[in-house]
Design a protein around this motif. Structure first.
Motif, PDB file in Angstrom:
ATOM      1  N   GLN A 187     -42.029 -64.856 -24.695  1.00  0.00           N
ATOM      2  CA  GLN A 187     -41.024 -64.774 -25.258  1.00  0.00           C
ATOM      3  C   GLN A 187     -39.872 -64.546 -24.755  1.00  0.00           C
ATOM      4  OE1 GLN A 187     -42.331 -61.380 -27.675  1.00  0.00           O
ATOM      5  NE2 GLN A 187     -40.806 -60.021 -27.021  1.00  0.00           N
ATOM      6  N   PHE A 188     -38.619 -64.588 -24.997  1.00  0.00           N
ATOM      7  CA  PHE A 188     -37.331 -64.233 -24.398  1.00  0.00           C
ATOM      8  C   PHE A 188     -36.413 -63.607 -25.508  1.00  0.00           C
ATOM      9  CE2 PHE A 188     -36.425 -68.592 -25.718  1.00  0.00           C
ATOM     10  CZ  PHE A 188     -35.277 -68.642 -26.075  1.00  0.00           C
ATOM     11  N   THR A 189     -35.388 -62.716 -25.101  1.00  0.00           N
ATOM     12  CA  THR A 189     -34.481 -62.103 -25.877  1.00  0.00           C
ATOM     13  C   THR A 189     -33.105 -62.498 -25.446  1.00  0.00           C
ATOM     14  OG1 THR A 189     -36.067 -60.351 -26.596  1.00  0.00           O
ATOM     15  CG2 THR A 189     -33.606 -59.937 -26.848  1.00  0.00           C
TER      16      THR A 189
ATOM     17  N   ALA B 185     -29.898 -61.094 -20.944  1.00  0.00           N
ATOM     18  CA  ALA B 185     -31.063 -61.769 -21.532  1.00  0.00           C
ATOM     19  C   ALA B 185     -32.402 -61.200 -20.758  1.00  0.00           C
ATOM     20  CB  ALA B 185     -31.308 -63.224 -21.345  1.00  0.00           C
ATOM     21  N   GLU B 186     -33.381 -61.160 -21.448  1.00  0.00           N
ATOM     22  CA  GLU B 186     -34.859 -60.630 -20.923  1.00  0.00           C
ATOM     23  C   GLU B 186     -35.688 -61.793 -21.093  1.00  0.00           C
ATOM     24  OE1 GLU B 186     -35.530 -57.422 -23.409  1.00  0.00           O
ATOM     25  OE2 GLU B 186     -33.996 -56.266 -22.890  1.00  0.00           O
ATOM     26  N   GLY B 187     -36.408 -61.995 -20.198  1.00  0.00           N
ATOM     27  CA  GLY B 187     -37.586 -63.145 -20.386  1.00  0.00           C
ATOM     28  C   GLY B 187     -37.095 -64.422 -20.019  1.00  0.00           C
ATOM     29  N   LEU B 188     -35.964 -64.623 -19.122  1.00  0.00           N
ATOM     30  CA  LEU B 188     -35.579 -65.973 -18.698  1.00  0.00           C
ATOM     31  C   LEU B 188     -35.478 -65.732 -17.117  1.00  0.00           C
ATOM     32  CD1 LEU B 188     -32.469 -66.851 -21.239  1.00  0.00           C
ATOM     33  CD2 LEU B 188     -34.973 -67.741 -21.029  1.00  0.00           C
TER      34      LEU B 188
ATOM     35  N   CYS C  80     -27.468 -69.027 -33.446  1.00  0.00           N
ATOM     36  CA  CYS C  80     -27.706 -67.635 -33.477  1.00  0.00           C
ATOM     37  C   CYS C  80     -26.378 -66.946 -33.561  1.00  0.00           C
ATOM     38  CB  CYS C  80     -28.399 -67.277 -32.176  1.00  0.00           C
ATOM     39  SG  CYS C  80     -30.021 -68.199 -31.892  1.00  0.00           S
ATOM     40  N   ASN C  81     -26.520 -65.373 -34.000  1.00  0.00           N
ATOM     41  CA  ASN C  81     -25.738 -64.547 -34.133  1.00  0.00           C
ATOM     42  C   ASN C  81     -26.466 -63.108 -33.650  1.00  0.00           C
ATOM     43  OD1 ASN C  81     -23.554 -62.705 -34.643  1.00  0.00           O
ATOM     44  ND2 ASN C  81     -22.697 -64.000 -36.366  1.00  0.00           N
ATOM     45  N   GLY C  82     -25.649 -62.610 -32.291  1.00  0.00           N
ATOM     46  CA  GLY C  82     -26.188 -61.489 -32.254  1.00  0.00           C
ATOM     47  C   GLY C  82     -27.408 -61.586 -31.443  1.00  0.00           C
ATOM     48  N   ASP C  83     -28.330 -60.315 -31.439  1.00  0.00           N
ATOM     49  CA  ASP C  83     -29.487 -60.301 -30.469  1.00  0.00           C
ATOM     50  C   ASP C  83     -30.553 -61.238 -31.327  1.00  0.00           C
ATOM     51  OD1 ASP C  83     -28.198 -58.251 -29.054  1.00  0.00           O
ATOM     52  OD2 ASP C  83     -29.418 -56.816 -29.626  1.00  0.00           O
ATOM     53  N   THR C  84     -31.295 -62.068 -30.462  1.00  0.00           N
ATOM     54  CA  THR C  84     -32.305 -62.906 -30.841  1.00  0.00           C
ATOM     55  C   THR C  84     -33.387 -63.072 -29.746  1.00  0.00           C
ATOM     56  OG1 THR C  84     -30.635 -64.528 -31.892  1.00  0.00           O
ATOM     57  CG2 THR C  84     -32.724 -65.200 -31.303  1.00  0.00           C
ATOM     58  N   THR C  85     -34.592 -62.927 -30.504  1.00  0.00           N
ATOM     59  CA  THR C  85     -35.839 -62.919 -29.870  1.00  0.00           C
ATOM     60  C   THR C  85     -36.788 -64.017 -30.292  1.00  0.00           C
ATOM     61  OG1 THR C  85     -36.185 -60.582 -29.288  1.00  0.00           O
ATOM     62  CG2 THR C  85     -37.927 -61.971 -28.878  1.00  0.00           C
ATOM     63  N   LEU C  86     -36.843 -65.004 -29.239  1.00  0.00           N
ATOM     64  CA  LEU C  86     -37.857 -66.311 -29.736  1.00  0.00           C
ATOM     65  C   LEU C  86     -38.958 -66.547 -28.965  1.00  0.00           C
ATOM     66  CD1 LEU C  86     -36.925 -68.817 -31.342  1.00  0.00           C
ATOM     67  CD2 LEU C  86     -36.419 -70.004 -29.224  1.00  0.00           C
TER      68      LEU C  86
END
Length: 208
Positions: free
Chosen positions: A193-195, A168-171, A142-148
């Motif tokens: 989901q998390f970001t 992070a959000e969602g962790l 990944c590179n930069g912001d990632t939402t999974l």
């Protein structure tokens, strides 16, 4: 948002580590429209009753029998500056195939495993959208912001390469600018989901 289950890979690379046994990497091999075997993995793939579309590598690991029988599929790259996994990925990129799944890249020698995983960042820099599926989870550069997309309780590990300003959000556990690989391991999703917010490159490992 990335949903790994919905990525339509254009090709899969079977590398020379342990042959996959888990349903997820086996499904990748079964569903990919184009299969490239590193030459050391070709014997095992053929032994399962399949024939790859191409066999790529330096040609030093495939059996003499399969080398003769499938010579029309062989693409020998003699240089030793890169490994066979990289040669296979470059072969696909030259064909314009950029959504690439890798399976069988871990196990056996630990130094080869670490090398194969770290190379994912190099492939992403070259323009590939690549994931490496193991028997336990999937590595995603990944590179930069990632939402999974994920599920509650699913485990996630984050390995910083050049990333700074990480949050992070969602962790379950907060993340920060890691200085060692262990620091980002064994986090956990709190929802669906998390970001990850970051500037720079990092690897995600999402457990199945």
């Amino acid at each position: 948002m990335i949903d790994i289950s919905n990525i339509e890979f254009e090709a899969a690379v079977l590398a020379g580590g342990d042959y996959p046994t888990a349903p997820q990497p086996l499904e990748v091999l079964q569903s990919a429209p184009y299969i490239v075997c590193c030459d050391g993995a070709a014997d095992r793939y053929i032994a399962t009753g399949h024939v790859p579309h191409a066999i790529v590598g330096d040609g030093d690991s495939i059996s003499a029998y399969n080398r003769a029988k499938y010579t029309h599929l062989l693409h020998i790259v003699a240089e030793q500056e890169t490994n066979d996994q990289t040669k296979a990925v470059r072969f696909l990129l030259e064909q314009g195939k950029r959504r690439i799944a890798i399976v069988g890249a871990t196990g056996r020698r630990e130094d080869h495993t670490i090398g194969n995983i770290s190379l994912l960042i190099e492939y992403a820099r070259a323009g590939a959208r690549v994931c490496s599926f193991t028997d336990h989870g999937v590595f995603i550069p990944c590179n930069g912001d990632t939402t999974l997309k994920c599920r509650k309780g699913q485990q996630v590990s984050i390995f910083s390469i050049t990333a700074k300003g990480m949050s992070a959000e969602g962790l379950l556990y907060p993340i920060y600018d890691f200085t060692n690989w262990w620091q980002g391991t064994l986090n956990e999703c709190t929802g669906e989901q998390f970001t990850i917010h970051a500037q720079g490159e990092y690897l995600l490992f999402v457990n199945y």
